[in-house]
Design a protein around this motif. Structure first.
Motif, mmCIF file in Angstrom:
data_model
loop_
_atom_site.group_PDB
_atom_site.id
_atom_site.type_symbol
_atom_site.label_atom_id
_atom_site.label_comp_id
_atom_site.label_asym_id
_atom_site.label_seq_id
_atom_site.Cartn_x
_atom_site.Cartn_y
_atom_site.Cartn_z
ATOM 1 N N LEU A 1 -13.941 0.348 1.448
ATOM 2 C CA LEU A 1 -14.535 0.742 0.164
ATOM 3 C C LEU A 1 -14.703 2.261 0.098
ATOM 4 N N ILE A 2 -15.164 2.840 1.207
ATOM 5 C CA ILE A 2 -15.379 4.298 1.233
ATOM 6 C C ILE A 2 -14.056 5.033 1.029
ATOM 7 N N PHE A 3 -13.023 4.565 1.738
ATOM 8 C CA PHE A 3 -11.711 5.194 1.566
ATOM 9 C C PHE A 3 -11.223 5.050 0.123
ATOM 10 N N GLY A 4 -11.444 3.854 -0.466
ATOM 11 C CA GLY A 4 -11.001 3.631 -1.845
ATOM 12 C C GLY A 4 -11.624 4.638 -2.802
ATOM 13 N N LEU A 5 -12.908 4.918 -2.607
ATOM 14 C CA LEU A 5 -13.590 5.908 -3.454
ATOM 15 C C LEU A 5 -12.902 7.265 -3.322
ATOM 16 N N GLY A 6 -12.606 7.635 -2.080
ATOM 17 C CA GLY A 6 -11.972 8.928 -1.832
ATOM 18 C C GLY A 6 -10.546 8.994 -2.370
ATOM 19 N N TRP A 7 -9.842 7.878 -2.232
ATOM 20 C CA TRP A 7 -8.450 7.785 -2.712
ATOM 21 C C TRP A 7 -8.400 8.100 -4.204
ATOM 22 N N ALA A 8 -9.352 7.538 -4.955
ATOM 23 C CA ALA A 8 -9.352 7.737 -6.401
ATOM 24 C C ALA A 8 -9.775 9.157 -6.781
ATOM 25 N N ILE A 9 -10.526 9.822 -5.895
ATOM 26 C CA ILE A 9 -10.915 11.212 -6.195
ATOM 27 C C ILE A 9 -9.752 12.159 -5.898
ATOM 28 N N THR A 10 -9.214 12.061 -4.685
ATOM 29 C CA THR A 10 -8.199 13.017 -4.249
ATOM 30 C C THR A 10 -6.821 12.667 -4.799
ATOM 31 N N GLY A 11 -6.647 11.407 -5.217
ATOM 32 C CA GLY A 11 -5.321 10.965 -5.637
ATOM 33 C C GLY A 11 -4.382 10.866 -4.461
ATOM 34 N N ALA A 12 -4.948 10.675 -3.267
ATOM 35 C CA ALA A 12 -4.092 10.662 -2.085
ATOM 36 C C ALA A 12 -4.695 9.841 -0.967
ATOM 37 N N CYS A 13 -3.861 9.040 -0.327
ATOM 38 C CA CYS A 13 -4.223 8.487 0.959
ATOM 39 C C CYS A 13 -3.698 9.493 1.996
ATOM 40 N N PRO A 14 -3.941 9.283 3.286
ATOM 41 C CA PRO A 14 -3.596 10.339 4.242
ATOM 42 C C PRO A 14 -2.142 10.812 4.196
ATOM 43 N N GLY A 15 -1.176 9.903 4.055
ATOM 44 C CA GLY A 15 0.226 10.336 4.003
ATOM 45 C C GLY A 15 0.496 11.304 2.864
ATOM 46 N N PRO A 16 0.151 10.896 1.646
ATOM 47 C CA PRO A 16 0.329 11.800 0.515
ATOM 48 C C PRO A 16 -0.441 13.125 0.617
ATOM 49 N N LEU A 17 -1.542 13.165 1.366
ATOM 50 C CA LEU A 17 -2.224 14.457 1.553
ATOM 51 C C LEU A 17 -1.243 15.465 2.143
ATOM 52 N N PHE A 18 -0.511 15.022 3.195
ATOM 53 C CA PHE A 18 0.452 15.916 3.830
ATOM 54 C C PHE A 18 1.574 16.259 2.850
ATOM 55 N N ALA A 19 2.003 15.254 2.069
ATOM 56 C CA ALA A 19 3.107 15.483 1.127
ATOM 57 C C ALA A 19 2.685 16.411 -0.011
ATOM 58 N N GLN A 20 1.442 16.265 -0.465
ATOM 59 C CA GLN A 20 0.963 17.154 -1.538
ATOM 60 C C GLN A 20 0.983 18.609 -1.070
ATOM 61 N N ILE A 21 0.551 18.826 0.167
ATOM 62 C CA ILE A 21 0.577 20.187 0.713
ATOM 63 C C ILE A 21 2.015 20.691 0.752
ATOM 64 N N GLY A 22 2.922 19.841 1.257
ATOM 65 C CA GLY A 22 4.330 20.225 1.341
ATOM 66 C C GLY A 22 4.918 20.534 -0.024
ATOM 67 N N SER A 23 4.449 19.806 -1.044
ATOM 68 C CA SER A 23 5.015 20.009 -2.381
ATOM 69 C C SER A 23 4.494 21.290 -3.023
ATOM 70 N N GLY A 24 3.589 21.972 -2.333
ATOM 71 C CA GLY A 24 3.168 23.280 -2.811
ATOM 72 C C GLY A 24 1.759 23.343 -3.377
#
Lengths: 167, 188
Positions: A117-140
């Motif tokens: 549940l805690i992760f779900g809350l964060g997912w909806a805020i950041t728009g990212a689970c851990p994998g996409p966090l790295f990809a978002q950084i890579g995308s600039g």
């Protein structure tokens, strides 16, 4: 294919009880053996970007039920994974080192509910689970580096209080 | 061909490719798809302190760090060379709902009105970067995995605890967007 059941141990000092383990028996070199995972990660990064699963908007659509895209991606990924794992099992396909494929049986604990549940809350805020966090950084979108550092801090705080948290 | 690759990939292509990551990692060397573990390995490598949770041989899990490093590089290459010149499409209803909350759809993958360095030391930055990131890192480790470890690998291997975790991920997301966002975006 071999199934292993892991016990949940609070002070477990081995690799994770659950995610992302390494069951290779053959020795590995620090860099040479790992180049193939760098390449696999690059492929994943390309897929993550082109499928737009790293988009904050796509996550919004998902949690507003306004688009099928994310459900389609996750659903297809699971079906593909199920078939692939079944094939590995059915034909006893070995790793490229010739080893038997190992799957860890996950055991239920309440962390999967509370932490989920805690992760779900964060997912909806950041728009990212851990994998996409790295990809978002890579995308600039470099400011996501701050999000990643905070996620590392979150993992650290969990590690510190693990024994005091209900599981 | 290149034009086709530059366009956003349909869900069935993306999904199948993501699903294939599971057997790829298994067959390359018995590795289990799971990305949030990398955050733990980073802690174990950089700031283990005396915390038992971080006392393990992280070097054995170094493959995971190579994998996430690869994600950064892959996404950078794709955004450089396979970028779609068209603006990112967002479902009309979502665009409307976001507009009502004061978030403009700007054709990028991430709304620049939120995800920019200008917001770093504002309340918005505190919520979207610091608190959001913390919840992701804390929650995934508490749950023992994230969308990759539970929702993709866990469900691919038919494990019901992963189904429970996945349902909770979704529930948390719905609570945030449906119940907390209307209030949250007024405050920040």
């Amino acid at each position: 294919m071999k199934l292993i059941t892991d016990e949940f141990a609070e002070s477990k000092t081995d690799a994770d009880e659950c995610a992302a383990g390494n069951d290779q028996v053959a020795p590995e070199s620090a860099v040479g053996s790992n180049i193939k995972y760098l390449l696999a990660g690059m492929l994943f990064g390309v897929i993550a970007l082109k499928s737009e699963i790293i988009s904050w908007y796509r996550i919004q659509e998902m949690f507003r039920l306004h688009s099928f895209h994310m459900y389609g991606v996750i659903g297809t990924a699971v079906v593909t994974g199920v078939i692939a794992v079944w094939l590995i099992k059915r034909f006893n396909i070995k790793t490229i080192q010739g080893e038997e494929v190992v799957i860890h049986q996950k055991k239920f604990n309440w962390g999967q509910v509370i932490g989920g549940l805690i992760f779900g809350l964060g997912w909806a805020i950041t728009g990212a689970c851990p994998g996409p966090l790295f990809a978002q950084i890579g995308s600039g979108v470099l400011v996501v580096t701050v999000t990643l550092l905070s996620a590392i801090a979150g993992t650290y705080v969990y590690g510190v209080f693990q024994r005091k948290l209900p599981h | 061909m290149l034009d086709l690759i530059r366009q956003p990939w349909p869900w069935y292509v993306s999904g199948a490719l993501i699903g294939l990551t599971v057997p790829l990692l298994l067959l390359l060397g018995n590795k289990h798809f799971g990305i949030s573990s990398s955050l733990r390995h980073i802690c174990a490598a950089c700031i283990p302190g005396k915390v038992p949770f971080f006392q393990y041989n992280w070097k054995r899990e170094a493959w995971n760090l190579f994998f996430v490093g690869g994600i950064v590089v892959g996404a950078a290459l794709a955004s450089q060379f396979l970028n779609d010149p068209e603006p990112v499409q967002v479902a009309e209803k979502t665009a409307q709902a976001l507009a009502d909350l004061g978030v403009a759809v700007d054709g990028k993958l991430m709304p620049a009105s939120i995800f920019s360095f200008d917001n770093l030391f504002t309340l918005k930055g505190l919520v979207f970067f610091v608190i959001g990131g913390f919840l992701v890192g804390f929650g995934t480790r508490y749950a023992g995995g994230c969308t990759s470890g539970h929702s993709i690998l866990g469900l691919s291997t038919l494990q019901w605890p992963s189904l429970v975790a996945t349902c909770c991920f979704m529930a948390g997301g719905f609570i945030m967007v449906q119940l907390i966002y209307p209030w949250l975006l007024k405050v920040v």
